[in-house]
Design an enzyme around this catalytic site. Structure first.
Site, PDB file in Angstrom:
ATOM      1  N   SER A 135      59.041 109.482  36.495  1.00  0.00           N
ATOM      2  CA  SER A 135      60.015 107.975  36.976  1.00  0.00           C
ATOM      3  C   SER A 135      60.744 108.037  35.740  1.00  0.00           C
ATOM      4  O   SER A 135      60.441 107.855  34.567  1.00  0.00           O
ATOM      5  CB  SER A 135      58.770 106.721  36.707  1.00  0.00           C
ATOM      6  N   LYS A 161      61.693 110.397  40.535  1.00  0.00           N
ATOM      7  CA  LYS A 161      61.717 108.956  40.981  1.00  0.00           C
ATOM      8  C   LYS A 161      63.027 108.242  39.961  1.00  0.00           C
ATOM      9  O   LYS A 161      62.774 108.552  38.611  1.00  0.00           O
ATOM     10  CB  LYS A 161      60.401 108.130  40.971  1.00  0.00           C
ATOM     11  N   LYS A 163      64.903 104.601  38.666  1.00  0.00           N
ATOM     12  CA  LYS A 163      65.053 103.237  38.941  1.00  0.00           C
ATOM     13  C   LYS A 163      66.328 102.789  39.301  1.00  0.00           C
ATOM     14  O   LYS A 163      67.270 103.439  38.901  1.00  0.00           O
ATOM     15  CB  LYS A 163      64.729 102.729  37.445  1.00  0.00           C
ATOM     16  N   ASP A 188      63.164 103.724  42.877  1.00  0.00           N
ATOM     17  CA  ASP A 188      62.419 102.252  42.714  1.00  0.00           C
ATOM     18  C   ASP A 188      63.282 101.267  42.321  1.00  0.00           C
ATOM     19  O   ASP A 188      63.563 101.212  41.120  1.00  0.00           O
ATOM     20  CB  ASP A 188      60.955 102.738  41.936  1.00  0.00           C
ATOM     21  N   GLU A 213      61.042 102.375  47.077  1.00  0.00           N
ATOM     22  CA  GLU A 213      59.812 101.594  46.383  1.00  0.00           C
ATOM     23  C   GLU A 213      60.347 100.082  46.161  1.00  0.00           C
ATOM     24  O   GLU A 213      61.365 100.107  45.678  1.00  0.00           O
ATOM     25  CB  GLU A 213      59.481 102.447  45.309  1.00  0.00           C
ATOM     26  N   ASP A 238      54.887  98.440  46.124  1.00  0.00           N
ATOM     27  CA  ASP A 238      54.251  98.678  45.024  1.00  0.00           C
ATOM     28  C   ASP A 238      53.575  97.198  44.784  1.00  0.00           C
ATOM     29  O   ASP A 238      52.689  96.748  45.008  1.00  0.00           O
ATOM     30  CB  ASP A 238      55.265  99.168  44.042  1.00  0.00           C
ATOM     31  N   LYS A 262      48.000 101.396  42.291  1.00  0.00           N
ATOM     32  CA  LYS A 262      47.869 100.884  40.742  1.00  0.00           C
ATOM     33  C   LYS A 262      46.546 100.492  40.789  1.00  0.00           C
ATOM     34  O   LYS A 262      46.502  99.318  41.097  1.00  0.00           O
ATOM     35  CB  LYS A 262      48.943 100.309  40.118  1.00  0.00           C
ATOM     36  N   GLY A 290      52.281 104.445  37.882  1.00  0.00           N
ATOM     37  CA  GLY A 290      52.146 104.453  36.575  1.00  0.00           C
ATOM     38  C   GLY A 290      52.581 103.271  35.737  1.00  0.00           C
ATOM     39  O   GLY A 290      53.503 102.504  36.498  1.00  0.00           O
TER      40      GLY A 290
HETATM   41  O1  OSB Z   1      57.302 100.169  39.304  1.00  0.00           O
HETATM   42  O2  OSB Z   1      56.487 101.640  39.096  1.00  0.00           O
HETATM   43  C1  OSB Z   1      56.770 100.717  38.617  1.00  0.00           C
HETATM   44  C2  OSB Z   1      56.522 101.034  34.739  1.00  0.00           C
HETATM   45  C3  OSB Z   1      56.307  99.770  34.441  1.00  0.00           C
HETATM   46  C4  OSB Z   1      56.176  98.785  35.135  1.00  0.00           C
HETATM   47  C5  OSB Z   1      56.458  99.210  36.587  1.00  0.00           C
HETATM   48  C6  OSB Z   1      56.669 100.601  37.051  1.00  0.00           C
HETATM   49  C7  OSB Z   1      56.822 101.235  36.173  1.00  0.00           C
HETATM   50  C8  OSB Z   1      57.107 102.880  36.344  1.00  0.00           C
HETATM   51  C9  OSB Z   1      56.889 103.906  35.201  1.00  0.00           C
HETATM   52  O3  OSB Z   1      57.800 103.111  37.175  1.00  0.00           O
HETATM   53  C10 OSB Z   1      55.942 104.853  35.755  1.00  0.00           C
HETATM   54  C11 OSB Z   1      55.326 105.867  34.649  1.00  0.00           C
HETATM   55  O4  OSB Z   1      56.059 106.860  34.188  1.00  0.00           O
HETATM   56  O5  OSB Z   1      54.307 105.317  34.063  1.00  0.00           O
HETATM   57 MG    MG Z   2      57.425 100.634  41.169  1.00  0.00          MG
END
Ligand code: OSB
Ligand code: MG
Length: 387
Positions: A135, A161, A163, A188, A213, A238, A262, A290
């Site tokens: 991510s 992925k 953001k 995402d 996402e 999510d 999660k 994550g």
């Molecule tokens: O939306 O998936 C998410 C990290 C913190 C809060 C929300 C998210 C995330 C990530 C990081 O996308 C995923 C990772 O590398 O741990």
């Molecule tokens: Mg997410």
């Protein structure tokens, strides 16, 4: 299984790279670590709450409060035949799934160590390696983004992925497609868009993304269903999937075609298994999300990812992307083929370096049968605060 002692620590660990989402930027990770003692063994649970109530309503301070005042009295000195009984024992407490999950997951680790079994086997997992994705946060420039993607692909990650948020979406995806072709790619939005943006989001369809996402708000199922009717890219939820019941409603409403699991968001491993099974029964693939976990929470994520319907690479990457050093030694590493080996030793199966945990600790408290009662647990008896 009897939990004789519950310890809470608030830790601070510097991130190797800042992580930016549509919520903002994070430079250090502050999180709560739960340790349970029972029968001469220990179990650990890493809480995924953050300092701010942006990803979820919970924060480290609400977690500390809820565990201290309401969860500890319901689990300390209580006999559980199996860790799957822990979440139901907390049913009187509404919400606060991250607080519940931290304790429940520690109970699974404790149970697995008592049984001398790796956690994945106790959870019902079926594979010995998991597929790993990355991510990538919002970067300063598109050039920085392309460099980052190049670096992660070279490291072996199988799925990228990124953001997105308004102003950092179509161009970001376009540059990755231009430079890196048809790699498995997804985005995402962390709830940064609204249904009125449907025509804009439909422009993402041209890029053949695996999924988008959580494009819309964290409590919005109806608008996600309306959006899914207007875009071809599969929606993955999510933030919205806070309970198994909400997942049922989302699937029935066709608000998503994929779900990110999660355990912290849904209250632990038991609820994650129920969510996993529900999705399998409806042909909804899942993948493991994550939350920038340390090696302790990361190991838990790896174990859960061994269940059969985790059929897409998750956000479970190598330790060194996040922390250096991590709290565990050896750290979690990715193989050149983009997979991570599932630990084989009992419980989480990773070695926690106590001295690193101690050094990262800002605050500590414990509960045992003497210092845990439902009406105002005597935190003062077993606590320490470092400035
Ligand atoms: O939306 O998936 C998410 C990290 C913190 C809060 C929300 C998210 C995330 C990530 C990081 O996308 C995923 C990772 O590398 O741990
Ligand atoms: Mg997410």
């Amino acid at each position: 299984m009897k939990i004789e002692r519950l310890e809470l620590r608030l830790l601070k660990l510097p991130l190797v790279h800042f992580f930016e989402t549509s919520f903002g930027r994070m430079d250090d990770k502050h999180f709560i670590l739960v340790r349970l003692d029972g029968g001469g063994r220990v179990g650990y649970g890493e809480c995924v709450a953050e300092q701010d109530p942006y990803y979820s309503a919970e924060t480290n301070e609400t977690v500390w409060h809820i565990i201290s005042e309401f969860i500890a009295p319901r689990v300390v000195n209580v006999e559980f035949a199996h860790p799957r009984e822990v979440f139901p024992a907390l049913a009187a407490i509404r919400g606060h799934n991250m607080a519940k999950a931290a304790v429940e997951m520690a109970a699974w680790d404790l149970f697995a160590r008592q049984q001398q079994e790796p956690l994945w086997r106790v959870l019902g997992g079926t594979r010995d390696r998991i597929a790993s994705g990355v991510s990538i946060g919002i970067q300063r420039t598109l050039g920085d983004l392309a460099a980052k993607v190049e670096e992660e692909l070279a490291a072996g990650y199988r799925r990228v992925k990124i953001k997105i948020k308004p102003g950092w979406d179509l161009d970001a995806v376009a540059i990755i497609r231009e430079r890196f072709g048809s790699i498995p790619l997804m985005v995402d939005a962390n709830a940064a868009y609204r249904l009125k943006d449907a025509a804009h989001l439909a422009k993402l369809d041209a890029f053949g993304l695996m999924m988008i996402e959580q494009p819309l708000e964290y409590d919005d199922i109806a608008d996600h269903a309306a959006l899914q009717r207007r875009i071809a890219t599969p929606i993955c939820l999510d933030e919205s999937i806070k309970t198994v019941r909400i997942a049922q409603d989302a699937i029935a409403a066709r608000a998503c075609r994929i779900i990110n699991i999660k355990p912290g968001r849904v209250g632990g491993f038991q609820e994650s298994i129920r969510l996993h099974d529900l999705c399998a029964a409806h042909g909804i693939p899942v993948w493991h999300g994550g939350m920038l976990e340390s090696g302790i929470g990361r190991a838990a994520n790896i174990h859960l990812s061994t269940l059969p319907n985790f059929s897409l690479p998750g956000d479970v990457a190598a330790s060194k992307r996040y922390f250096n050093p991590d709290l565990i030694d050896p750290p979690i590493e990715i193989a050149p083929d983009g997979t991570i080996a599932v630990p084989r030793d009992a419980g989480l199966g990773v070695s926690i370096v106590d001295e690193r945990v101690e050094r990262a600790t800002l605050r500590i408290a414990f509960h045992n049968s003497q210092v845990s009662t439902l009406k105002g647990s005597s935190l003062g008896l077993g606590s320490r605060v470092d400035s």
